[in-house]
Each structure stands twice: as structure tokens, then as C-alpha cells.
Design a protein around this motif. Structure first.
Motif, PDB file in Angstrom:
ATOM      1  N   GLY A 171     -22.580   1.976   2.443  1.00 24.56           N
ATOM      2  CA  GLY A 171     -22.121   3.321   2.131  1.00 24.56           C
ATOM      3  C   GLY A 171     -20.792   3.288   1.406  1.00 24.56           C
ATOM      4  N   GLU A 172     -20.298   4.468   1.118  1.00 22.82           N
ATOM      5  CA  GLU A 172     -19.025   4.604   0.428  1.00 22.82           C
ATOM      6  C   GLU A 172     -18.218   5.711   1.090  1.00 22.82           C
ATOM      7  OE1 GLU A 172     -15.915   4.568  -2.547  1.00 22.82           O
ATOM      8  OE2 GLU A 172     -17.265   3.106  -1.631  1.00 22.82           O
ATOM      9  N   THR A 173     -16.956   5.433   1.328  1.00 20.49           N
ATOM     10  CA  THR A 173     -16.023   6.436   1.833  1.00 20.49           C
ATOM     11  C   THR A 173     -14.980   6.676   0.755  1.00 20.49           C
ATOM     12  OG1 THR A 173     -16.338   5.623   4.092  1.00 20.49           O
ATOM     13  CG2 THR A 173     -14.438   7.046   3.688  1.00 20.49           C
ATOM     14  N   ALA A 174     -14.921   7.882   0.249  1.00 23.94           N
ATOM     15  CA  ALA A 174     -14.011   8.215  -0.842  1.00 23.94           C
ATOM     16  C   ALA A 174     -12.959   9.211  -0.358  1.00 23.94           C
ATOM     17  CB  ALA A 174     -14.783   8.809  -2.019  1.00 23.94           C
ATOM     18  N   GLU A 175     -11.691   8.785  -0.416  1.00 26.37           N
ATOM     19  CA  GLU A 175     -10.580   9.678  -0.082  1.00 26.37           C
ATOM     20  C   GLU A 175      -9.956  10.141  -1.395  1.00 26.37           C
ATOM     21  OE1 GLU A 175      -6.837   9.883   3.061  1.00 26.37           O
ATOM     22  OE2 GLU A 175      -7.525   7.927   2.338  1.00 26.37           O
ATOM     23  N   MET A 176     -10.071  11.457  -1.667  1.00 24.42           N
ATOM     24  CA  MET A 176      -9.647  12.003  -2.960  1.00 24.42           C
ATOM     25  C   MET A 176      -8.686  13.168  -2.741  1.00 24.42           C
ATOM     26  SD  MET A 176     -13.208  11.748  -5.137  1.00 24.42           S
ATOM     27  CE  MET A 176     -14.196  12.752  -4.036  1.00 24.42           C
ATOM     28  N   PRO A 177      -7.403  12.898  -2.626  1.00 25.02           N
ATOM     29  CA  PRO A 177      -6.417  13.954  -2.356  1.00 25.02           C
ATOM     30  C   PRO A 177      -6.473  15.062  -3.398  1.00 25.02           C
ATOM     31  CG  PRO A 177      -5.428  11.781  -2.149  1.00 25.02           C
ATOM     32  CD  PRO A 177      -6.788  11.573  -2.732  1.00 25.02           C
ATOM     33  N   GLY A 178      -6.450  16.291  -2.921  1.00 19.36           N
ATOM     34  CA  GLY A 178      -6.432  17.439  -3.805  1.00 19.36           C
ATOM     35  C   GLY A 178      -7.783  17.869  -4.327  1.00 19.36           C
ATOM     36  N   SER A 212       0.806  -1.219   0.000  1.00 18.15           N
ATOM     37  CA  SER A 212       0.000   0.000   0.000  1.00 18.15           C
ATOM     38  C   SER A 212       0.842   1.274   0.000  1.00 18.15           C
ATOM     39  CB  SER A 212      -0.929   0.011   1.222  1.00 18.15           C
ATOM     40  OG  SER A 212      -0.180   0.034   2.423  1.00 18.15           O
ATOM     41  N   GLN A 213       2.181   1.128   0.011  1.00 14.10           N
ATOM     42  CA  GLN A 213       3.045   2.296   0.142  1.00 14.10           C
ATOM     43  C   GLN A 213       2.840   3.297  -1.002  1.00 14.10           C
ATOM     44  OE1 GLN A 213       7.217   1.449   0.467  1.00 14.10           O
ATOM     45  NE2 GLN A 213       7.743   3.524   1.070  1.00 14.10           N
ATOM     46  N   ALA A 214       2.726   2.805  -2.216  1.00 17.52           N
ATOM     47  CA  ALA A 214       2.561   3.720  -3.349  1.00 17.52           C
ATOM     48  C   ALA A 214       1.264   4.515  -3.220  1.00 17.52           C
ATOM     49  CB  ALA A 214       2.580   2.944  -4.660  1.00 17.52           C
ATOM     50  N   TYR A 215       0.232   3.854  -2.771  1.00 12.28           N
ATOM     51  CA  TYR A 215      -1.064   4.519  -2.585  1.00 12.28           C
ATOM     52  C   TYR A 215      -0.947   5.596  -1.499  1.00 12.28           C
ATOM     53  CZ  TYR A 215      -6.047   4.081  -3.804  1.00 12.28           C
ATOM     54  OH  TYR A 215      -7.304   4.261  -4.318  1.00 12.28           O
ATOM     55  N   THR A 216      -0.231   5.246  -0.420  1.00 10.14           N
ATOM     56  CA  THR A 216      -0.045   6.189   0.675  1.00 10.14           C
ATOM     57  C   THR A 216       0.751   7.402   0.221  1.00 10.14           C
ATOM     58  OG1 THR A 216      -0.095   4.370   2.278  1.00 10.14           O
ATOM     59  CG2 THR A 216       0.864   6.469   3.010  1.00 10.14           C
ATOM     60  N   GLU A 217       1.782   7.167  -0.585  1.00  8.45           N
ATOM     61  CA  GLU A 217       2.588   8.278  -1.081  1.00  8.45           C
ATOM     62  C   GLU A 217       1.784   9.198  -1.987  1.00  8.45           C
ATOM     63  OE1 GLU A 217       5.894   6.359  -2.906  1.00  8.45           O
ATOM     64  OE2 GLU A 217       6.923   5.944  -0.995  1.00  8.45           O
ATOM     65  N   ALA A 218       0.726   8.677  -2.588  1.00 11.68           N
ATOM     66  CA  ALA A 218      -0.149   9.490  -3.438  1.00 11.68           C
ATOM     67  C   ALA A 218      -1.188  10.261  -2.617  1.00 11.68           C
ATOM     68  CB  ALA A 218      -0.858   8.609  -4.458  1.00 11.68           C
ATOM     69  N   GLY A 219      -1.234   9.998  -1.299  1.00 10.15           N
ATOM     70  CA  GLY A 219      -2.131  10.750  -0.433  1.00 10.15           C
ATOM     71  C   GLY A 219      -3.324   9.991   0.089  1.00 10.15           C
ATOM     72  N   VAL A 220      -3.434   8.711  -0.232  1.00 14.52           N
ATOM     73  CA  VAL A 220      -4.553   7.904   0.240  1.00 14.52           C
ATOM     74  C   VAL A 220      -4.055   6.975   1.339  1.00 14.52           C
ATOM     75  CG1 VAL A 220      -6.301   6.190  -0.365  1.00 14.52           C
ATOM     76  CG2 VAL A 220      -5.720   8.013  -1.990  1.00 14.52           C
ATOM     77  N   ASP A 221      -4.611   7.128   2.541  1.00 19.74           N
ATOM     78  CA  ASP A 221      -4.147   6.380   3.707  1.00 19.74           C
ATOM     79  C   ASP A 221      -5.042   5.163   3.923  1.00 19.74           C
ATOM     80  OD1 ASP A 221      -3.317   5.421   6.155  1.00 19.74           O
ATOM     81  OD2 ASP A 221      -3.062   7.412   7.043  1.00 19.74           O
ATOM     82  N   ILE A 222      -4.581   3.996   3.493  1.00 19.02           N
ATOM     83  CA  ILE A 222      -5.373   2.783   3.617  1.00 19.02           C
ATOM     84  C   ILE A 222      -5.613   2.427   5.082  1.00 19.02           C
ATOM     85  CG2 ILE A 222      -5.360   0.290   3.208  1.00 19.02           C
ATOM     86  CD1 ILE A 222      -3.985   0.832   0.549  1.00 19.02           C
ATOM     87  N   GLU A 223      -4.590   2.610   5.921  1.00 21.36           N
ATOM     88  CA  GLU A 223      -4.754   2.276   7.328  1.00 21.36           C
ATOM     89  C   GLU A 223      -5.794   3.180   7.989  1.00 21.36           C
ATOM     90  OE1 GLU A 223      -4.931   0.638  10.837  1.00 21.36           O
ATOM     91  OE2 GLU A 223      -3.968  -0.261   9.087  1.00 21.36           O
ATOM     92  N   ALA A 224      -5.842   4.458   7.572  1.00 20.57           N
ATOM     93  CA  ALA A 224      -6.869   5.356   8.115  1.00 20.57           C
ATOM     94  C   ALA A 224      -8.255   4.841   7.755  1.00 20.57           C
ATOM     95  CB  ALA A 224      -6.683   6.774   7.576  1.00 20.57           C
ATOM     96  N   GLY A 225      -8.385   4.330   6.534  1.00 22.54           N
ATOM     97  CA  GLY A 225      -9.663   3.754   6.128  1.00 22.54           C
ATOM     98  C   GLY A 225     -10.028   2.544   6.956  1.00 22.54           C
ATOM     99  N   ASN A 226      -9.059   1.692   7.234  1.00 22.37           N
ATOM    100  CA  ASN A 226      -9.321   0.517   8.059  1.00 22.37           C
ATOM    101  C   ASN A 226      -9.703   0.907   9.482  1.00 22.37           C
ATOM    102  OD1 ASN A 226      -8.723  -1.182   5.911  1.00 22.37           O
ATOM    103  ND2 ASN A 226      -6.562  -1.370   6.470  1.00 22.37           N
ATOM    104  N   GLU A 227      -9.025   1.939  10.009  1.00 21.45           N
ATOM    105  CA  GLU A 227      -9.334   2.421  11.350  1.00 21.45           C
ATOM    106  C   GLU A 227     -10.746   2.992  11.402  1.00 21.45           C
ATOM    107  OE1 GLU A 227      -9.284   3.730  15.289  1.00 21.45           O
ATOM    108  OE2 GLU A 227      -8.124   2.198  14.232  1.00 21.45           O
ATOM    109  N   PHE A 228     -11.147   3.705  10.368  1.00 22.31           N
ATOM    110  CA  PHE A 228     -12.500   4.258  10.283  1.00 22.31           C
ATOM    111  C   PHE A 228     -13.535   3.144  10.331  1.00 22.31           C
ATOM    112  CE2 PHE A 228     -15.880   5.534   7.115  1.00 22.31           C
ATOM    113  CZ  PHE A 228     -16.615   6.286   8.019  1.00 22.31           C
ATOM    114  N   VAL A 229     -13.316   2.088   9.571  1.00 26.92           N
ATOM    115  CA  VAL A 229     -14.253   0.963   9.561  1.00 26.92           C
ATOM    116  C   VAL A 229     -14.339   0.327  10.944  1.00 26.92           C
ATOM    117  CG1 VAL A 229     -14.713  -1.337   8.626  1.00 26.92           C
ATOM    118  CG2 VAL A 229     -13.986   0.510   7.099  1.00 26.92           C
ATOM    119  N   ARG A 230     -13.215   0.194  11.604  1.00 27.36           N
ATOM    120  CA  ARG A 230     -13.214  -0.383  12.953  1.00 27.36           C
ATOM    121  C   ARG A 230     -14.054   0.474  13.911  1.00 27.36           C
ATOM    122  NH1 ARG A 230      -7.752  -1.817  11.656  1.00 27.36           N
ATOM    123  NH2 ARG A 230      -6.956   0.155  12.468  1.00 27.36           N
ATOM    124  N   ARG A 231     -13.954   1.788  13.754  1.00 26.92           N
ATOM    125  CA  ARG A 231     -14.667   2.691  14.660  1.00 26.92           C
ATOM    126  C   ARG A 231     -16.179   2.652  14.455  1.00 26.92           C
ATOM    127  NH1 ARG A 231     -11.488   8.188  16.164  1.00 26.92           N
ATOM    128  NH2 ARG A 231      -9.366   7.399  16.203  1.00 26.92           N
TER     129      ARG A 231
END
Length: 353
Positions: free
Chosen positions: A143-150, A8-27
């Protein structure tokens, strides 16, 4: 670095935090499950939500769908850093709409979009969505959670919602039988609800009021009054529909009285609204004064303290008021009557004292 982190590193470097998404789902997992009704046949996390409606006793089940957002009221959530009520607004705007045709909401879907996902903020929003679903006895099915940097400014997000309800076709509320003499019953709003916020925000900025000041005419803060969520009318209205005939209903949203009431009226009738027959919330007095607006202008833009209208035959009016007055979650007022179109210059005529 773990293998999953490397992937997931490339995705994270582009501004999308996969772990943040997983944490959100847990919450939100337990919150979402708290809205589940007997018809839910799936868990969260699937590609689609499954729902099996109970249709026993229905002659001809019909689905009613609605979608809406919260509009620029979201700007106040950002300004006040208060995110636990706009989710209620989101649910309310759609479930109140499908309710107008007599449909009981079955399930709700939400869409949350942001530039950078903040799990804590997003979870607050979803807590409001869940509360709105509980108030309307429907399930948050997906539902849908969309993380769209910029795409969005830092700290901001957008919301949209989708409700599906069901009504037995013979009990569909169409307004076709509305006739002169029918009674208009107004149900009190909780505040500005979710329309007209571009104007309200402009007036707030011009007023210089700070969010923690006492709002004029109240003992609450500016933030508390303005962020007050849209009232959900599902439970009291459905109980009334099960007890007696209702000819037509109106959700008073953008366009106020003048645009919303005609949507349910036959061509040959008009609504005569008796202004002053219901109490006006201080927030609308303030908006009128701050914006130097007339009451006709206010009624064209805002709900002006009436968020929902029922139209009933006069022989059922007393019973309707008795049933509504017995509840502690709604306030009802006789606000006018239906007249012939020939008696009115327009389809909605507001009579000022």
C-alpha cells in the motif's frame, strides 16, 4: 538532536512528520501479516509486493483486477469518529467486483492519503482493511500512505483500493449463456454499502438525527446503522461456484438494479425482478420516507437490501438455495427470473405487487 532528526527536520517543518509515518508502520505491521496467504513471498516495506499464485490444476489462469474507493461515506467516519469499518468497505467494493467474473481474490493494495498523518486513526483504517482481506481470504500485499499538508482538511483522509484475483479461463463467468427461465438469487446486503452517500448525508442533515440516537425501526444507533460496512460475498459465492454452474453475477453498487443488472445480460434477454420477494432493511424505508422517493427511484440509486445477485439455470436453483441456506454468513432469496427482451419494456423490469 539526533542525526536522523536533523536530516528530517526540514521535512517536518514543511508539515510532513516522518516519525508519525514510522509509528504508523509499527502499529500495522502485525495486522498486515495476519492477512498473508501462502502465495505471499515478501515482507512489508519493500518497493513492491511479491506474490506467487498457485496455478496447479488450472487449465488457463486469468487475472482479474478491480479498483474502487469508499466515496463520501468517509464523511460519516469523520463525523462519527469511527474509522475501523471503512477499510472493510474499501476491500469489499473491489473484491466483490472481481468476484462477479468468478475470480478468487489473491491480494489487495490500499492507498491512504491525508493532510496530517495521525498514526492512531490510520491504524484503525488499516485494521478494517485487514479485516476485509481476512473475510475475502486475500492478502494485503502492499500500500501507500501519502501525507500531503494543505491538500486535505484537518482530520480528513481519502482511500482507494486495488484487488487482483484469478480464475481458470474455462470457468470465467461471462453471462453469455443466460437464457429465459433462469433464476435470480439475491443475496442480502448489510445496509447501504458504499454508494449513494451524498444523498444519505443530505437526508441525515435534514432529519436532525444525532449519531447516538436510536435509528428508526431498529435497536441500534444512527452511527451503527449508517457506518455498517459493505458485505463481502467472496466465501459463500466461491463455495457455490465450486459446486455448481452459475451463469452470471451482479454486484449491486452505484446505479442500483437498473444500471448494474444489464451489465451481465445478453442483448436478447431481460431481468424480471419481483419487488417484495425479499425483506427490506429499515434504513431503506427511512431513506425513502425522508427523501420522499419512489421505490423505482430507490432501486436506481441503492441496493435496497440486495447487494449481490446470482443467475442460475432453474435445474440448479434448489441446490443453490440449499447450499446458501446452510451457511450462517449469507441470506438468499428468489427475487425474479430471466425473460425474453420482447416481454420487457426495458432490460430490467421490476414488478411491484
Amino acid at each position: 538532536m539526533s542525526e536522523s532528526a536533523k536530516r528530517s527536520q526540514a521535512y517536518t517543518e514543511a508539515g510532513v512528520d516522518i516519525e508519525a509515518g514510522n509509528e504508523f508502520v509499527r502499529r500495522i505491521k502485525d495486522m498486515v501479516k495476519s492477512t498473508f496467504t501462502p502465495g505471499v513471498a515478501t515482507d512489508i516495506g519493500g518497493f513492491g509486493g511479491l506474490f506467487k499464485p498457485e496455478i496447479a490444476g488450472m487449465e488457463a489462469p486469468m487475472l482479474v483486477a478491480g479498483t474502487d474507493g469508499v466515496g463520501t461515506k468517509l464523511k460519516l467516519a469523520f463525523l462519527f469518529d469511527r474509522h475501523d469499518t471503512v477499510g472493510i468497505d474499501l476491500v469489499a467494493m473491489s473484491v466483490n467486483d472481481v468476484l462477479v467474473q468468478g475470480a478468487a481474490p489473491l491480494f489487495f493494495l490500499d492507498y491512504f492519503a491525508t493532510g496530517k498523518l495521525e498514526p492512531g486513526v490510520a491504524a484503525q483504517v488499516v485494521s478494517g482493511v485487514c479485516e476485509g482481506c481476512r473475510q475475502s481470504a486475500c492478502a494485503l500485499l502492499g500500500g501507500e500512505t501519502a501525507e500531503m499538508p494543505g491538500f486535505y482538511p484537518d482530520g480528513e483522509y481519502d482511500l482507494s483500493g486495488f484487488a487482483v484475483g484469478m480464475v481458470d479461463t474455462p470457468k470465467l463467468v461471462t453471462g453469455k449463456e443466460i437464457a429465459p427461465g433462469d433464476v435470480l438469487i439475491g443475496l442480502a446486503s448489510s445496509g447501504v454499502h458504499s454508494n449513494g452517500w451524498s444523498l444519505v448525508r443530505k437526508l441525515l442533515a435534514e432529519s436532525g438525527l444525532d449519531h447516538d440516537e436510536t435509528f428508526p425501526g431498529t435497536d441500534r444507533t444512527v452511527a451503527e446503522v449508517l457506518i455498517e460496512p459493505t458485505k463481502i460475498y467472496v466465501k459463500p459465492v466461491l463455495e457455490l461456484l465450486n459446486a455448481l454452474p452459475v451463469k452470471g453475477m451482479v454486484h449491486v453498487t452505484g446505479g442500483g438494479f437498473y444500471d448494474n443488472v444489464p451489465r451481465v445480460l445478453p442483448e436478447n434477454v431481460a431481468a424480471s425482478v419481483q419487488f417484495g420477494s425479499w425483506p427490506m432493511l429499515p434504513v431503506f424505508e427511512w431513506i425513502k420516507a425522508q427523501g420522499d422517493l419512489s421505490w423505482p427511484e430507490m432501486l436506481q440509486i441503492f441496493n435496497c437490501s440486495i447487494g449481490y445477485i446470482l443467475i442460475v439455470d432453474p435445474e440448479h436453483a434448489d441446490e443453490a438455495f440449499e447450499r446458501l441456506d446452510a451457511r450462517d454468513d449469507v441470506e438468499a432469496y428468489r427475487i425474479g427470473e430471466i425473460i425474453t427482451r420482447q416481454e420487457a419494456a426495458e432490460q430490467v423490469e421490476v414488478v411491484f405487487p
